[in-house]
Design a protein around this motif. Structure first.
Motif: not given
Length: 813
Positions: A176-202
Motif C-alpha cells: 500500500r506504500s510507494e515508499m516500500v517500493c523504493s525501499q525494495m529497490d524496485a526497478h519498476k513501480k506500478i500504481k494500481v488505480e481506481t476503476l474507470a466508470w465503465t469498468e466500475a459499473w460493469k
C-alpha cells in the motif's frame, strides 16, 4: 601413461534435496490460487505481464490503496503460469501481511523447494537456511510473488539472489506504500488505480445481478448513483453491490444512496469489510501526528481539491501540530528533511520550518496511498474519506469528534445540540443564510464555514462559547461585516477572510493576540482597515493581502488602504512576520518598501496596482527577493517600461542583472493586466522558473519578447538565456497589436496549455514539431484565429492540430 584428472564436488544432503526437487519438477509446479474475476484490471494485468517479460526489470512493485485489486492482479499473474510454458524453474507465492517474520517466509520458500521434508533443516538458524536457499536458487530462473508487504523485506537475509538481467529471475510484490517500493529497490513501480466508470459499473452490475436491476424501471439509474459513490474502488463496489442485491424497491435504493452520502459506515458491510480493511493503512502511519493530519483531510467535501499550502497552514495553527508524540518529527523517512527542519529552527523561521514539515507529512500520506496528489493539490478518495470520518466519529480510542456536513446543500446550520463535545466542525459548501444561534462547544478547535456564498449574517453571540477555537475559515462567504463577538476567540491562531464581501475590518480583530495567520486576499469591496489593527497582532507570522482593498477606499486619516506610509509602519511593527503577500497602490512608497530587507525576504506575492506610475518603474529589486513566487501588475495606465536596472555602454542599453548573473529565480507566476502603454516583457527571460504567464488587455503591446533587446542580451549578456523553459500555461488575451511572442521556436518540456483570445495580429506561435517532445499541449483559441495561424512546417501543424479546442466569449479569461 596419461594422468587422470580428479574433480571433487561437495554437495550437502540438504542441497541435494533441493536440487532433486527441481530436477524432478516437483518444485516447478505452480499452485493455482482462487481469485475474483479481473473486471477492469485487464490493462493493469497486461502492464505487469509486460514488465515480467523485460530482461532489465527484475523487481516490480505494485502499490495502491487497500481494496483496489493489487492481490487480484498478482493472483492472476500467478495463475497465468498454470496453462503455459513459462520458462521459470520455480514459482513461489508468499503472503507476507503486516506481521513480517523472515523465519516464516523462509519456511514457506523451503517448503516449495522441498527442504521442509528434512527435519534437520527446520532446526537450522536463519542464516544457515539462507545459504541453503541461495545455493539452490542462484543458478535458477525463479519468480517470487510477495503479497501485501508493509515494510522492506530483506531478500538477502532470506537467501534470495538479487534478480538481474543475467539470471532473468523476478520478484513481484504488492504494497500500500510507494515508499516500500523504493525501499525494495524496485526497478519498476506500478500504481494500481481506481476503476474507470465503465469498468466500475460493469463490476457493480455483475455483483448485483441483472435480474435485480430490472425489477423496477427506476432502479437502474439509482444503482448507477450508488455505484458512483464508490468512486471506482473495487472492494467498495463489491461490498455495496452484494448488500444491495436483495433490495427490490426504489425506496430501498434511495435510502441506501442517502446513507452513503451522509454516513457510509451505516450501510451493511462497509464498516466490517471495507473500512476495517482500509484502516490498516491508517494504523500503519508512523505516529499520532500523521494520523491526525490525515483525519483532518476528511473535513473537506467529497472530490475537493485541497491546496497543499492551505492544508499546511491549517495544520500549523491547529493543536495537532504541537500536541502529538511530544513534538517529534512526523516520520523517519531519511535525515535530509530533519536537517532542513533543524536549519530552519536555527534561523528562527517557524513558517519555513512548518511548511517543510508539512510537505513531508503530505508526501508520507501520498506514498501511503491515503491522499491522491494533483500538482499543488491533494484529494481524498471518497471511500477513504468515509473511512476517516468513521474513524474520527466512531472509534473511541482516537479521541476525535467531527461534525462534518460539507457539500450537502444544507439550507440551515445544524442544531446547537449537535455541536456539543465536538473537536472539529466543517460546514463547507452549503446554502444556509445565517448562523443565528450560539452553540456551546468548549472543545472546538477547527471551524470551517468557507465556500458558503449565501452566508450573510453571523450573530454576535455565535462565538461566545468557543474559547479553544484555533482555526476559523470564513473565506468565500457573503459576510459584509464581522460579528463583534469574534474578539471572544482568545485562542484563535488562524483566520481566513479571503474572498468575502467585507467593507471594513473590525477593530475587535486587534484583540486576537495569538493570531499567527491572517488572510485578507481578494477582498475587492474592503474600504477600511483601521490603524493599529494589524500592528496589535504581535504574534502574526503570515499576512496575505494580495488584491485586498477597493479602489474607492475611504480617505480617512487612519486607514491603511489610503495611507501607504502608515501601511509600511504597521507592517514594520510585526516582528514575527515571515510570510507576506501584499498589494501596493502608491508609487511613492514602492522604493521605500523594498529598501527594507525584511520585506525583501518575506514577500511571497506582490501586486502593483492602480497607481500613477512614471513612464518607467524600476523593478530590479525583484531579483533580490528570494521568495517572491507571484508578481501581478494591474491597471497602471501610464506605465511603458519595466526597468530591471540599466547598464549603459556606448549606445547600447543592457540590463545589469545580465552582467551580474542575477536572475528572478523564485518567480513562478506573472500576470500583466490592463497596462495599456506597456510594449514588451523581455525581462521575463531572466525568470528561469516561470510556470504561468498571463498577459491581457494591454492595447500597445507588440511583442512579449523584444527582438532588439534579445539581441542586446545575446551580445552583452554573460548568461545562457532559455526563455520560458519551465512554462506550463500561457494566456494571451485582448492584445490587439501583439505580433510576436518570441522570434524563435522555443523548447517547452512542461507546457500544458496555451490560451489565445482577441489577438488578431498574432499569426505565429514560438513552436515547432520538437517544442514539446510528444506532450499533448492544449491550444484554446477562437476558430477564426486558429485558421489563420502560420505554422513552422506541416509536422508542427500535425503535432498541435489534434489538441485544439474552441474558445467562446462566454468563457472567462
Amino acid at each position: 601413461m596419461g594422468s587422470v584428472l580428479s574433480i571433487s564436488i561437495s554437495i550437502s544432503p540438504i542441497d541435494l534435496v533441493g536440487w532433486w526437487k527441481l530436477l524432478t519438477g516437483r518444485a516447478n509446479r505452480v499452485e493455482g490460487r482462487p481469485s475474483e474475476p479481473t473486471v477492469g484490471l485487464d490493462t493493469m494485468l497486461h502492464k505487469v505481464w509486460n514488465c515480467l517479460m523485460k530482461e532489465d526489470v527484475g523487481i516490480v512493485g505494485l502499490y495502491g490503496m487497500g481494496g483496489i485489486g493489487k492481490t487480484t492482479v498478482l493472483t492472476q499473474i500467478n495463475n497465468k503460469f498454470l496453462n503455459r510454458s513459462h520458462g521459470f524453474d520455480v514459482v513461489i507465492w508468499i503472503t507476507v501481511s503486516k506481521d513480517l517474520r523472515l523465519e516464516k517466509i523462509q519456511e514457506e520458500i523451503g517448503e516449495k523447494l522441498g527442504f521442509s521434508d528434512d527435519q534437520k533443516w527446520k532446526k537450522r538458524i536463519l542464516d544457515e537456511k539462507a545459504i541453503d536457499i541461495y545455493n539452490v536458487l542462484r543458478k535458477k530462473k525463479f519468480l517470487l510473488l510477495l503479497d501485501d508487504i508493509w515494510e522492506r523485506v530483506n531478500l538477502i537475509r532470506l537467501g534470495i539472489p538479487r534478480p538481474d538481467g543475467k539470471n532473468r529471475s523476478k520478484v513481484v510484490f504488492t504494497t500500500r506504500s510507494e515508499m516500500v517500493c523504493s525501499q525494495m529497490d524496485a526497478h519498476k513501480k506500478i500504481k494500481v488505480e481506481t476503476l474507470a466508470w465503465t469498468e466500475a459499473w460493469k463490476l457493480f452490475q455483475d455483483k448485483v445481478g441483472e435480474d435485480n436491476l430490472n425489477i423496477h424501471p427506476d432502479i437502474p439509474h439509482l444503482a448507477q448513483a450508488v455505484a458512483r459513490e464508490c468512486d471506482g474502488l473495487p472492494i467498495a463496489l463489491i461490498t455495496i453491490a452484494r448488500a444491495m442485491a436483495c433490495k427490490k424497491t426504489p425506496q430501498e435504493w434511495n435510502h441506501a444512496l442517502e446513507v452513503l452520502r451522509k454516513s457510509a459506515s451505516e450501510l451493511q458491510g462497509m464498516s466490517e469489510e471495507v473500512f476495517a480493511l482500509l484502516k490498516f493503512s491508517y494504523d500503519s502511519l508512523p505516529n499520532k501526528r500523521l494520523q491526525s493530519c490525515f483525519l483532518y483531510c476528511a473535513l473537506f467535501p467529497e472530490d475537493f481539491k485541497i491546496d497543499k499550502d492551505d492544508l499546511i497552514d491549517y495544520w500549523n495553527c491547529d493543536v495537532i501540530w504541537n500536541h502529538h508524540d511530544g513534538g517529534s518529527t512526523p516520520s523517519s523517512e531519511g535525515s535530509n528533511s530533519r536537517s532542513t527542519l533543524l536549519l530552519a529552527h536555527l534561523l528562527k523561521d517557524e513558517t519555513y520550518c512548518a511548511r517543510n514539515e508539512g510537505y513531508e507529512i503530505i508526501g508520507t500520506l501520498v506514498r501511503a496511498c491515503l491522499l491522491e496528489e494533483e500538482g499543488k493539490y491533494v484529494k481524498v478518495h471518497d471511500v477513504i474519506r468515509d473511512m476517516a470520518l468513521w474513524i474520527a466519529s466512531n472509534c473511541a480510542e482516537e479521541k476525535e469528534q467531527f461534525l462534518v456536513q460539507a457539500g450537502v446543500q444544507l439550507s440551515k446550520a445544524p442544531k446547537i445540540e449537535k455541536w456539543e463535545g465536538v473537536n472539529r466542525v466543517s460546514l463547507m459548501a452549503n446554502s444556509f443564510y445565517d448562523l443565528p444561534e450560539k452553540p456551546v462547544c468548549a472543545n472546538l478547535l477547527t471551524l470551517f464555514l468557507c465556500h458558503n456564498p449565501d452566508l450573510r449574517m453571523i450573530t454576535s453571540e455565535f462565538f461566545q462559547f468557543m474559547d479553544a477555537l484555533t482555526v476559523l475559515d470564513l473565506s468565500k462567504t457573503g459576510i459584509m461585516e464581522l460579528p463583534l463577538g469574534i474578539s471572544k476567540l482568545v485562542s484563535l491562531q488562524y483566520l481566513n477572510l479571503s474572498d468575502t464581501s467585507l467593507t471594513q475590518l473590525s477593530v475587535e480583530l486587534s484583540r486576537l493576540k495569538k493570531l499567527k495567520y491572517l488572510n485578507l486576499e481578494r477582498n475587492g469591496r474592503l474600504k477600511m482597515i483601521p490603524g493599529q489593527v494589524l500592528s496589535n497582532l504581535s504574534a502574526l507570522q503570515v499576512l496575505r493581502m494580495l488584491r485586498c482593498g477597493s479602489h474607492l477606499y475611504e480617505k480617512a486619516k487612519d486607514n491603511l488602504l489610503a495611507d501607504g506610509k502608515l501601511q509600511i509602519e504597521e507592517l514594520q511593527s510585526l516582528e514575527n512576520l515571515n510570510e507576506l503577500s501584499i498589494t501596493i497602490n502608491f508609487s511613492s512608497i514602492l522604493q521605500s518598501f523594498f529598501n527594507m530587507d525584511r520585506f525583501l525576504n518575506c514577500t511571497r506575492a506582490l501586486l502593483l496596482m492602480c497607481f500613477d506610475a512614471p513612464r518607467s518603474v524600476d523593478i530590479s529589486f525583484l531579483a533580490n527577493m528570494k521568495n517572491l513566487g507571484i508578481l501581478e501588475i494591474l491597471a497602471n495606465s501610464s506605465l511603458e517600461v519595466l526597468d530591471v536596472g540599466i547598464l549603459t555602454q556606448g549606445t547600447s542599453q543592457v540590463p545589469s542583472v545580465i552582467s551580474s548573473k542575477k536572475c528572478f529565480d523564485s518567480l513562478q507566476r506573472v500576470v500583466v493586466y490592463n497596462c495599456r502603454k506597456l510594449r514588451e516583457l523581455t525581462w521575463l527571460s531572466l525568470a528561469p522558473n516561470l510556470a504561468i504567464l498571463r498577459v491581457k488587455y494591454n492595447e500597445n503591446m507588440e511583442e512579449i519578447f523584444s527582438v532588439r533587446i534579445l539581441i542586446e542580451f545575446a551580445i552583452r549578456g554573460s548568461i545562457n538565456l532559455k526563455p520560458l523553459a519551465k512554462l506550463e500555461f500561457l494566456e494571451l488575451g485582448k492584445l490587439p497589436r501583439l505580433e510576436s511572442v518570441h522570434p524563435n521556436a522555443l523548447s517547452f518540456p512542461f507546457l500544458k496549455k496555451i490560451k489565445v483570445f482577441k489577438c488578431p495580429k498574432l499569426k505565429k506561435l514560438p513552436l515547432n514539431s520538437s517544442s514539446v517532445k510528444g506532450s499533448e499541449v492544449v491550444i484554446e483559441a477562437e476558430a477564426k484565429w486558429w485558421e489563420d495561424v502560420e505554422w513552422e512546417d506541416d509536422a508542427t501543424k500535425a503535432a498541435f492540430l489534434p489538441h485544439f479546442t474552441h474558445y467562446t466569449t462566454r468563457q472567462r479569461m
